[in-house]
Write a protein that holds these residues in place. Structure first.
Motif, PDB file in Angstrom:
ATOM      1  N   SER A  12      -0.084   8.211  -8.822  1.00 33.14           N
ATOM      2  CA  SER A  12       1.441   8.514  -9.264  1.00 33.14           C
ATOM      3  C   SER A  12       1.257   8.417 -10.372  1.00 33.14           C
ATOM      4  CB  SER A  12       1.950   7.070  -8.975  1.00 33.14           C
ATOM      5  OG  SER A  12       2.050   5.996  -9.916  1.00 33.14           O
ATOM      6  N   ALA A 153      -0.750   2.331  -6.888  1.00 34.86           N
ATOM      7  CA  ALA A 153       0.022   2.916  -6.196  1.00 34.86           C
ATOM      8  C   ALA A 153      -0.310   3.455  -4.486  1.00 34.86           C
ATOM      9  CB  ALA A 153       1.155   4.332  -6.074  1.00 34.86           C
ATOM     10  N   GLU A 201      11.637   2.715  -5.613  1.00 34.18           N
ATOM     11  CA  GLU A 201      10.682   2.426  -6.826  1.00 34.18           C
ATOM     12  C   GLU A 201      11.860   0.969  -8.084  1.00 34.18           C
ATOM     13  OE1 GLU A 201       8.801   5.222  -8.912  1.00 34.18           O
ATOM     14  OE2 GLU A 201       7.066   3.820  -9.786  1.00 34.18           O
ATOM     15  N   LYS A 204      12.022  -2.015  -6.549  1.00 28.91           N
ATOM     16  CA  LYS A 204      11.516  -2.866  -7.026  1.00 28.91           C
ATOM     17  C   LYS A 204      10.884  -3.119  -8.564  1.00 28.91           C
ATOM     18  CE  LYS A 204       6.922  -0.355  -7.075  1.00 28.91           C
ATOM     19  NZ  LYS A 204       5.998   0.651  -6.342  1.00 28.91           N
ATOM     20  N   GLY A 281      -0.673  -0.572 -11.572  1.00 32.46           N
ATOM     21  CA  GLY A 281       0.530  -0.477 -11.563  1.00 32.46           C
ATOM     22  C   GLY A 281       1.228  -1.642 -10.710  1.00 32.46           C
TER      23      GLY A 281
HETATM   24  P1  ADP Z   1      -1.798   4.682 -10.005  1.00 34.24           P
HETATM   25  O1  ADP Z   1      -3.285   4.953 -10.542  1.00 34.24           O
HETATM   26  O2  ADP Z   1      -1.941   4.624  -7.746  1.00 34.24           O
HETATM   27  O3  ADP Z   1      -1.444   6.283  -9.872  1.00 34.24           O
HETATM   28  P2  ADP Z   1      -0.802   3.038 -11.085  1.00 34.24           P
HETATM   29  O4  ADP Z   1      -2.058   1.839 -11.072  1.00 34.24           O
HETATM   30  O5  ADP Z   1      -0.700   3.759 -12.071  1.00 34.24           O
HETATM   31  O6  ADP Z   1      -1.595   4.007  -9.873  1.00 34.24           O
HETATM   32  O7  ADP Z   1       0.089   1.932 -10.407  1.00 34.24           O
HETATM   33  C1  ADP Z   1       1.445   2.288 -10.232  1.00 34.24           C
HETATM   34  C2  ADP Z   1       2.435   2.088  -9.057  1.00 34.24           C
HETATM   35  O8  ADP Z   1       2.371   1.004  -9.833  1.00 34.24           O
HETATM   36  C3  ADP Z   1       3.374   2.648  -8.543  1.00 34.24           C
HETATM   37  O9  ADP Z   1       3.304   2.028  -7.227  1.00 34.24           O
HETATM   38  C4  ADP Z   1       5.019   1.879 -10.026  1.00 34.24           C
HETATM   39  O10 ADP Z   1       6.089   1.626  -8.705  1.00 34.24           O
HETATM   40  C5  ADP Z   1       4.076   0.580 -10.204  1.00 34.24           C
HETATM   41  N1  ADP Z   1       4.538  -0.209 -11.005  1.00 34.24           N
HETATM   42  C6  ADP Z   1       4.239   0.013 -12.579  1.00 34.24           C
HETATM   43  N2  ADP Z   1       4.533  -0.283 -13.460  1.00 34.24           N
HETATM   44  C7  ADP Z   1       5.664  -1.797 -12.469  1.00 34.24           C
HETATM   45  C8  ADP Z   1       6.346  -1.921 -12.473  1.00 34.24           C
HETATM   46  N3  ADP Z   1       6.631  -3.534 -13.859  1.00 34.24           N
HETATM   47  N4  ADP Z   1       6.841  -3.430 -12.078  1.00 34.24           N
HETATM   48  C9  ADP Z   1       6.359  -3.588 -10.179  1.00 34.24           C
HETATM   49  N5  ADP Z   1       5.692  -2.127 -10.163  1.00 34.24           N
HETATM   50  C10 ADP Z   1       5.086  -0.776 -11.077  1.00 34.24           C
END
Ligand code: ADP
Ligand code: MG
Length: 341
Positions: A12, A153, A201, A204, A281
């Motif tokens: 993401s 994500a 999102e 959530k 995340g």
């Molecule tokens: P990736 O490394 O796979 O791109 P990340 O570790 O950056 O993913 O996390 C992104 C995911 O975390 C997304 O699905 C986003 O909706 C979720 N996310 C980010 N911040 C929050 C939050 N404060 N509360 C809930 N979900 C979150």
């Protein structure tokens, strides 16, 4: 001057870090021409267009479940991100890029190639589990188990570490985006309303929880009524969202449990006496720590900068290329690599 660049090319979000400074943080999405597949926008600009595109344009997520799904777009995106964050440079940056531990050697090579063609040199890939551990300041150089869970994500990367290496790991194809999907499904079934992925999102993040909330929260959201086809404003409660999210949360727990089951008992005993370190995340979802603590019967450690552990750890490892050459790691000087601030 030559520079070094650490990259978390996540499902993401893409983060570029240089000398402990975040150079770029952009969504991993592009808008492309549906006929020619030529990109017209990357990152935030492309993200704002998701679900709002005319027929001749499409949103493309080049990384899916942590792996390159569209090589050309991935390469063009990295090219764009390198040039916006670094400008024109005579000497190409040396690059380290994180990837789920479950990646095959072909998938690793494909990512290395994309980063090289985009303008990097001596590109190296590091397991996100190892990078996350380093970024969270965990010393796994000695015998004694440590456990890392990176809830991204699209992938939950789980690893048990000891004596400088990975003992067991899994890149489970389930992540925080699956909560969004579950919310979309729930709203369709219970309210007969179709909502977009960005709305899901937002729901959530605002009222989502993987444990029942003590105090009920209600928000208004917009979607399209499935019968009339007209826009509809509806109210959704935190209990609704919990009901939508709980199965996905349990699936994440099962994946963690699967790795524990495959880890030798003495290492498991060490982990139980220590903590399980949760990052990504998905770790920021309300109640995630509580749910895992209850089910794993262990203390859970979540850092508030959970989304940056991987890129910070990758950046630290970049200083010691000889140590990460070998996939088995055996990092002898892990203490030197650990980021603790
Ligand atoms: P990736 O490394 O796979 O791109 P990340 O570790 O950056 O993913 O996390 C992104 C995911 O975390 C997304 O699905 C986003 O909706 C979720 N996310 C980010 N911040 C929050 C939050 N404060 N509360 C809930 N979900 C979150
Ligand atoms: Mg990630």
């Amino acid at each position: 001057m030559p520079i070094d660049l650490a990259i978390d090319f996540g499902t993401s979000k893409t983060v570029l870090l240089c000398s402990n400074k975040i150079l770029l943080e952009q969504p991993t999405v592009a808008t492309v021409d549906s006929e020619t597949w030529e990109p017209v926008a990357f990152g935030e600009k492309a993200r704002n267009m998701i679900g709002r595109l005319p027929e001749h344009l499409e949103s493309v997520f080049p990384i899916q479940r942590g792996m390159i799904a569209d090589y050309d777009i991935a390469e063009q995106m990295l090219t764009e991100y390198f040039s916006t964050s670094l400008g024109k440079r005579l000497i190409k940056p040396r690059i380290i890029i994180a990837m789920p531990s479950g990646a095959t050697s072909i998938q690793r090579r494909s990512l290395e190639n994309a980063a090289e063609i985009a303008g990097g040199r001596r590109v190296q890939v590091i397991d996100s589990g190892v990078a996350a551990a380093l970024g969270m300041g965990i010393d796994f150089s000695k015998p004694g188990g440590k456990m890392i869970v990176d809830i991204g994500a699209g992938v939950t990367d789980i690893a048990t570490l000891s004596a400088g290496g990975i003992v067991q790991c899994d890149s489970a194809p389930i992540g925080s985006n699956d909560f969004d999907e579950a919310i979309i499904k729930y709203v369709r079934k219970e309210f007969n309303v179709l909502i977009g992925s960005l709305t899901a999102e937002e729901i959530k993040k605002q009222i989502g929880s993987v444990v029942p909330r003590g105090v009920e929260v209600v928000i208004k959201a917009k979607g399209r009524n499935l019968f009339s086809g007209l826009p509809q404003l509806f109210e959704i409660t935190s209990s609704d969202v919990y009901a939508a999210m709980k199965d996905t949360a349990m699936a994440i727990f099962s994946a963690i449990n699967g790795v524990i089951e495959r880890t030798p008992p003495d290492i498991v005993a060490d982990i139980m006496c220590d903590k399980v370190y949760v990052t990504g995340g998905g770790a920021l979802i309300n109640g995630m720590g509580e749910l895992l603590e209850e089910n794993l019967n262990t203390e859970i450690y979540i850092r508030s900068d959970a989304e940056y552990s991987v890129v910070k750890g990758a950046n630290a490892a970049l200083k010691y290329p000889e140590l990460i050459k070998n996939i088995d790691y055996q990092l002898k000087n892990i203490q030197d690599l650990i980021v603790d601030d």
